[in-house]
Scaffold this active site. Structure first.
Site, PDB file in Angstrom:
ATOM      1  N   ASN A 208     -23.494 -11.140 -17.054  1.00  0.00           N
ATOM      2  CA  ASN A 208     -23.963 -12.095 -18.042  1.00  0.00           C
ATOM      3  C   ASN A 208     -24.946 -13.119 -18.093  1.00  0.00           C
ATOM      4  OD1 ASN A 208     -23.029 -14.937 -16.931  1.00  0.00           O
ATOM      5  ND2 ASN A 208     -21.452 -13.070 -16.566  1.00  0.00           N
ATOM      6  N   ASP A 277     -15.398 -10.530 -16.008  1.00  0.00           N
ATOM      7  CA  ASP A 277     -13.899 -10.019 -15.830  1.00  0.00           C
ATOM      8  C   ASP A 277     -13.743  -8.681 -14.788  1.00  0.00           C
ATOM      9  OD1 ASP A 277     -12.851 -11.976 -16.474  1.00  0.00           O
ATOM     10  OD2 ASP A 277     -14.210 -11.925 -18.609  1.00  0.00           O
ATOM     11  N   LYS A 287     -28.700   6.703  -7.484  1.00  0.00           N
ATOM     12  CA  LYS A 287     -28.291   6.149  -9.019  1.00  0.00           C
ATOM     13  C   LYS A 287     -28.003   7.376 -10.175  1.00  0.00           C
ATOM     14  CE  LYS A 287     -32.259   5.414 -12.534  1.00  0.00           C
ATOM     15  NZ  LYS A 287     -34.008   5.608 -11.914  1.00  0.00           N
ATOM     16  N   PHE A 321     -13.528 -23.524 -16.654  1.00  0.00           N
ATOM     17  CA  PHE A 321     -14.639 -24.046 -18.364  1.00  0.00           C
ATOM     18  C   PHE A 321     -14.264 -22.904 -18.649  1.00  0.00           C
ATOM     19  CE2 PHE A 321     -16.751 -26.168 -15.131  1.00  0.00           C
ATOM     20  CZ  PHE A 321     -17.641 -27.178 -16.166  1.00  0.00           C
ATOM     21  N   LYS A 335      -5.822 -22.050 -22.190  1.00  0.00           N
ATOM     22  CA  LYS A 335      -5.869 -22.202 -20.864  1.00  0.00           C
ATOM     23  C   LYS A 335      -5.731 -22.700 -19.610  1.00  0.00           C
ATOM     24  CE  LYS A 335     -10.438 -20.044 -18.310  1.00  0.00           C
ATOM     25  NZ  LYS A 335     -11.761 -19.621 -17.976  1.00  0.00           N
ATOM     26  N   LYS A 339      -3.780 -21.280 -16.507  1.00  0.00           N
ATOM     27  CA  LYS A 339      -3.969 -21.654 -15.307  1.00  0.00           C
ATOM     28  C   LYS A 339      -4.062 -22.664 -14.353  1.00  0.00           C
ATOM     29  CE  LYS A 339      -6.416 -17.598 -16.431  1.00  0.00           C
ATOM     30  NZ  LYS A 339      -8.511 -17.220 -16.439  1.00  0.00           N
TER      31      LYS A 339
END
Length: 401
Positions: A208, A277, A287, A321, A335, A339
């Site tokens: 990301n 995730d 490859k 976060f 959340k 959590k």
């Protein structure tokens, strides 16, 4: 300020007259004050004024070595606990942001390890100029703290932001910041930052766009507040903040291992990393060649580090976060409960000036049994400092129970 060694560096602006009042107030507060002046500052106020107020020699010339046993600018740099530039003109800010040392003020500022403060004072248009803003942003990244200028009638005739803060406000800011430096003394803080890379084959990864800037800001802020800081960083190109122990990792599994190994000894864990995730269920040894048509990769979940931390019997104070693109507040509340975190910092990644690679952010802070806190758009460093100050309040409340 009692007993603090303070260097007051005066640069050349009309607000230099306020620096004389600041020197007097600092002296009255119990600080030891030494003044140095640029050539242009001496066009507004004489060195004799500051000498009379501080009962100390005023330093104006890098080469005026009156004490042969020491090098003056290094001696003062080592002596200082606090180094404050007031007024801080666009000229002096630009020099320091670019490492230019061509007079007594700049050579000493670049040589000292003291806490650095700047009090800007200039024309409103000059203050808002992109070059000046770049200088201030760079200095903030270098660890400078800024006493924001006030708004009103300026000496140049314009009305707007650029008026030097009043001496009483400057001393209040210094006192608050110096107190904050000890707020996490004796505490251990672990921070995660950046993305993770999940390899599909030797050359392809799932990841990301996280830059790690938010996590690194937390690590710097926690160290500045006196904490023993461990930073577990994914693949980012950022310099390690001073006084921080850094552990570099690649994958979500690597990060999970390092965090869980250290979590039991931590007082606070700041889970700012954007951990993948999912990962490829099978990592290929070679490859994979390109073929026509579509291609499918079977994925599996990575371990949820934040959720696992929330299940620990002796859980550290846990800050998570939530980077969302909609329903930011409701997702953050959900959340927090799911959590078992103590605080969730949520932001809308679709908003202007926020998101992974930005230097600024706007966040909502959700805490157990406390009202929602909105922190408007500002630097990530300032946000980290604000949130850690909130954390200190929670830790102190817990200690009293």
């Amino acid at each position: 300020m009692q007993g603090k060694n303070i260097v007051l560096a005066v640069s050349g602006g009309i607000a230099a007259f306020k620096a004389a009042a600041l020197a007097s107030r600092l002296k009255q507060s119990g600080a030891h004050v030494k003044v140095m002046m640029t050539d242009h500052a001496q066009e507004f106020v004489t060195p004799l004024t500051f000498q009379a107020l501080t009962r100390e020699r005023v330093y104006t010339d890098t080469f005026a070595e009156k004490e042969p046993e020491v090098v003056a600018h290094i001696d003062i740099a080592d002596w200082a606990d606090i180094f404050i530039i007031a007024p801080a003109t666009s000229n002096i800010l630009g020099k320091l942001a670019n490492g230019i040392a061509d007079d007594m003020v700049t050579t000493t500022a670049l040589a000292t390890k003291a806490s650095m403060y700047a009090v800007p004072a200039m024309n409103v248009n000059m203050y808002n100029h992109p070059a000046v803003q770049r200088s201030m942003n760079q200095l903030k990244q270098d660890g400078y703290r800024f006493v924001e200028p006030g708004e009103g009638y300026l000496a140049c005739g314009w009305i707007g932001k650029g008026r030097m803060a009043e001496p009483e406000d400057i001393i209040g800011f210094l006192s608050h910041q110096e107190k904050a430096k000890k707020a996490l003394a004796g505490r251990r803080v672990l921070v995660t930052a950046g993305p993770t890379h999940e390899y599909i084959d030797p050359v392809r990864v799932l990841t990301n766009p996280s830059s790690g800037k938010m996590g690194f800001a937390f690590a710097r802020a926690a160290a500045d507040m006196g904490a023993e800081v461990t930073l577990v960083a994914g693949p980012v190109k950022l310099e390690t903040p001073p006084g921080v122990k850094r552990v570099d990792v690649i994958s979500a599994a690597d990060m999970h291992h390092e965090v869980m190994a250290a979590a039991g000894s931590q007082d606070v864990v700041v889970k700012a990393a954007a951990v993948s995730d999912y990962r490829a269920k099978e990592r290929l040894a070679h490859k994979e060649k390109k073929t026509d048509g579509t291609h499918q990769i079977e994925m599996e979940r990575t371990t949820d580090i934040l959720q696992e931390l929330g299940t620990l019997a002796e859980k550290p104070f846990l800050i998570g976060f939530a980077a969302e693109s909609e329903n930011v507040e409701s997702y953050a509340q959900e959340k927090l409960q799911r959590k078992n975190a103590d605080m969730i910092v949520a932001n809308n990644i679709a908003s202007e000036g926020t998101g992974f690679n930005a230097d600024t952010n706007e966040v909502f802070v959700v805490q157990k049994e406390k009202p929602l806190v909105h922190i408007p758009l500002q630097s990530k460093q300032a946000i980290a400092e604000t949130i850690l100050a909130m954390t200190v309040d929670q830790l102190e409340d817990a200690d009293k129970k």
